[in-house]
Design a protein around this motif. Sequence first.
Motif, short mmCIF file in Angstrom:
data_model
loop_
_atom_site.label_atom_id
_atom_site.label_comp_id
_atom_site.label_asym_id
_atom_site.label_seq_id
_atom_site.Cartn_x
_atom_site.Cartn_y
_atom_site.Cartn_z
N LEU A 27 49.30 37.22 31.34
CA LEU A 27 50.13 38.09 30.51
C LEU A 27 50.88 37.29 29.43
CD1 LEU A 27 51.58 40.45 33.26
CD2 LEU A 27 50.03 41.12 31.40
N LEU A 28 51.12 36.02 29.71
CA LEU A 28 51.79 35.16 28.73
C LEU A 28 50.81 34.58 27.70
CD1 LEU A 28 54.27 33.20 31.03
CD2 LEU A 28 54.83 34.99 29.38
N GLY A 29 49.51 34.89 27.88
CA GLY A 29 48.53 34.47 26.90
C GLY A 29 47.72 33.24 27.28
N HIS A 30 47.89 32.74 28.52
CA HIS A 30 47.12 31.58 28.96
C HIS A 30 45.72 32.00 29.38
CE1 HIS A 30 50.70 29.10 28.76
NE2 HIS A 30 51.35 30.00 29.49
N ARG A 31 44.77 31.11 29.28
CA ARG A 31 43.39 31.40 29.62
C ARG A 31 43.19 31.42 31.12
NH1 ARG A 31 39.38 27.49 26.58
NH2 ARG A 31 37.95 28.81 27.78
N MET A 32 42.32 32.33 31.55
CA MET A 32 41.95 32.40 32.96
C MET A 32 41.01 31.25 33.30
SD MET A 32 42.98 35.16 34.79
CE MET A 32 43.63 36.81 34.54
N PRO A 33 41.15 30.65 34.49
CA PRO A 33 40.20 29.60 34.90
C PRO A 33 38.83 30.22 35.19
CG PRO A 33 41.66 30.16 36.71
CD PRO A 33 42.18 30.89 35.50
N SER A 34 37.80 29.43 35.05
CA SER A 34 36.45 29.92 35.34
C SER A 34 35.62 28.79 35.92
CB SER A 34 35.79 30.48 34.08
OG SER A 34 35.69 29.47 33.09
N GLY A 35 34.52 29.16 36.59
CA GLY A 35 33.61 28.17 37.13
C GLY A 35 34.01 27.63 38.48
N ASN A 36 35.09 28.15 39.06
CA ASN A 36 35.53 27.71 40.38
C ASN A 36 35.40 28.90 41.33
OD1 ASN A 36 36.84 26.92 42.71
ND2 ASN A 36 38.49 25.86 41.64
N PRO A 37 34.43 28.86 42.25
CA PRO A 37 34.20 30.02 43.13
C PRO A 37 35.44 30.46 43.89
CG PRO A 37 32.43 28.43 43.34
CD PRO A 37 33.49 27.77 42.52
N SER A 38 36.33 29.52 44.20
CA SER A 38 37.51 29.87 44.99
C SER A 38 38.55 30.65 44.19
CB SER A 38 38.17 28.61 45.56
OG SER A 38 38.65 27.78 44.52
N THR A 39 38.47 30.56 42.86
CA THR A 39 39.44 31.29 42.02
C THR A 39 38.82 32.40 41.21
OG1 THR A 39 39.17 29.71 40.20
CG2 THR A 39 40.91 29.25 41.81
N ALA A 94 44.51 44.57 32.36
CA ALA A 94 44.06 45.69 31.52
C ALA A 94 44.83 46.96 31.88
CB ALA A 94 42.56 45.90 31.69
N ALA A 95 45.03 47.21 33.17
CA ALA A 95 45.75 48.41 33.60
C ALA A 95 47.21 48.34 33.18
CB ALA A 95 45.63 48.56 35.11
N ILE A 96 47.81 47.16 33.29
CA ILE A 96 49.22 47.00 32.93
C ILE A 96 49.42 47.24 31.44
CG2 ILE A 96 51.06 45.28 32.68
CD1 ILE A 96 50.09 44.11 35.37
N ARG A 97 48.50 46.74 30.62
CA ARG A 97 48.66 46.89 29.17
C ARG A 97 48.47 48.33 28.72
NH1 ARG A 97 49.69 42.11 27.13
NH2 ARG A 97 48.74 40.19 27.99
N ARG A 110 59.48 40.48 35.51
CA ARG A 110 60.33 40.19 34.36
C ARG A 110 59.49 40.04 33.09
NH1 ARG A 110 64.38 35.38 35.26
NH2 ARG A 110 62.57 34.10 34.74
N THR A 111 58.33 39.42 33.20
CA THR A 111 57.45 39.26 32.04
C THR A 111 56.89 40.60 31.57
OG1 THR A 111 56.84 36.99 32.63
CG2 THR A 111 55.29 38.20 31.24
N ILE A 112 56.47 41.46 32.52
CA ILE A 112 55.97 42.78 32.14
C ILE A 112 57.05 43.56 31.40
CG2 ILE A 112 55.09 44.98 33.03
CD1 ILE A 112 53.93 43.42 35.41
N ASN A 113 58.31 43.37 31.81
CA ASN A 113 59.42 44.10 31.20
C ASN A 113 59.65 43.75 29.73
OD1 ASN A 113 61.52 46.05 32.35
ND2 ASN A 113 60.89 44.87 34.15
N HIS A 114 59.07 42.66 29.27
CA HIS A 114 59.21 42.32 27.86
C HIS A 114 58.49 43.33 26.96
CE1 HIS A 114 59.94 37.80 28.95
NE2 HIS A 114 60.98 38.57 29.18
#
Length: 382
Positions: A165-177, A189-192, A221-225
Amino acid sequence: MSRRDRSSAAGPAACIDGATASVEAALAQATALITPARRLLVTGLADATLETIQAACDVAEAAGGAIDAAAAEVASPAAPLVARAGSITADLAELRGRADLVILWFADPDALDPSVAADVLAAPLADGSRREVIAVGPDPAVGGRHLPLPGEAAVDAARLLHASLLGHRMPSGNPSTDVVAEACRELEAAIREAGCVGIVVGSSCTDPLGLANWAINLLVRTINHERPAFSVPLAASPHGRLDNAAGAAAVLTWRYGATGAISRADRLGGDFRPAECSAAAMINRGEVDLVLAVGRLPAEVEAAIASRAADLAVIRVDDRSDEPPGCAGPCVHLRCEPPAGTILRADGRERAIVAADADGGAASMSDVLESLRDRLRGEPRS
């Protein structure tokens, strides 16, 4: 005390070790137990009015005892982080009236009151439209979308969604995440798209340090912005007839600087020890020899009392009509009128409580505690 003793279908006004006694005798026995006690613990509180909670604090201060409202947020080592982050909370009534997106965050639907699904989650919004319900965690929600995640992913998911939500990239390529990241993409997407977000926070997560509440508070708190958002902590649900966990937290914070886990009730500086001085932890470790239960207690505190031997005494001050759980050691039970006074809602608004079914014969919880305080101080009694 000037009020007469009560004896009715609800049971005797007072008991000592299970035997019927006068209120005067029960107060005298309670004083006799507190005076030599090595360490008193005052707990309960969320099942009491603001006036009663303040009277309970007076007793704790007079006896130099510990005090804790048995709230989940101070029973973990991360409680200072939670307090520092702050929280934006509301109750289920506000969620019903405002939130068009409800996220059940690791909340077991079976732990919800049966009326919640029908009266809150499935209830239409003011304009007649349906709210969206998304269950995140091991348990699905009836009539809603389910994003299955294991309990141990609760903190990682909250932190990852917060970062996204703060604009950072999602990690990828790690099955655990990858599974957590995909769930976070759907949630983002639902929140926006939402106008108001309510996050119902449950306890079906693996979080030994207590970081889940901290992570959710930062997320809200971040969503409330950008749009209204709040959390509804199920852990704060009442264990008695009153839902005054917010009131207990407010009174303790005002007097001692923390919401609970206070090792000594002292207005000049209470010592806040999260996890270490929570009610259940202190009882289980044998650090207290006397418990003053103000109102009904949560199950984990009752279990801790039941596990102790005869070296633990219990004084109960409540309005319950049934017999309270027993204990192996000395016990005093003072049964009071139904509560009347003021409580604090989760949204910070006060609400007056009127005891319509009071018979006028028994003392109030505040009266009992004030009388007990005066005895401990050596002040004359009316």
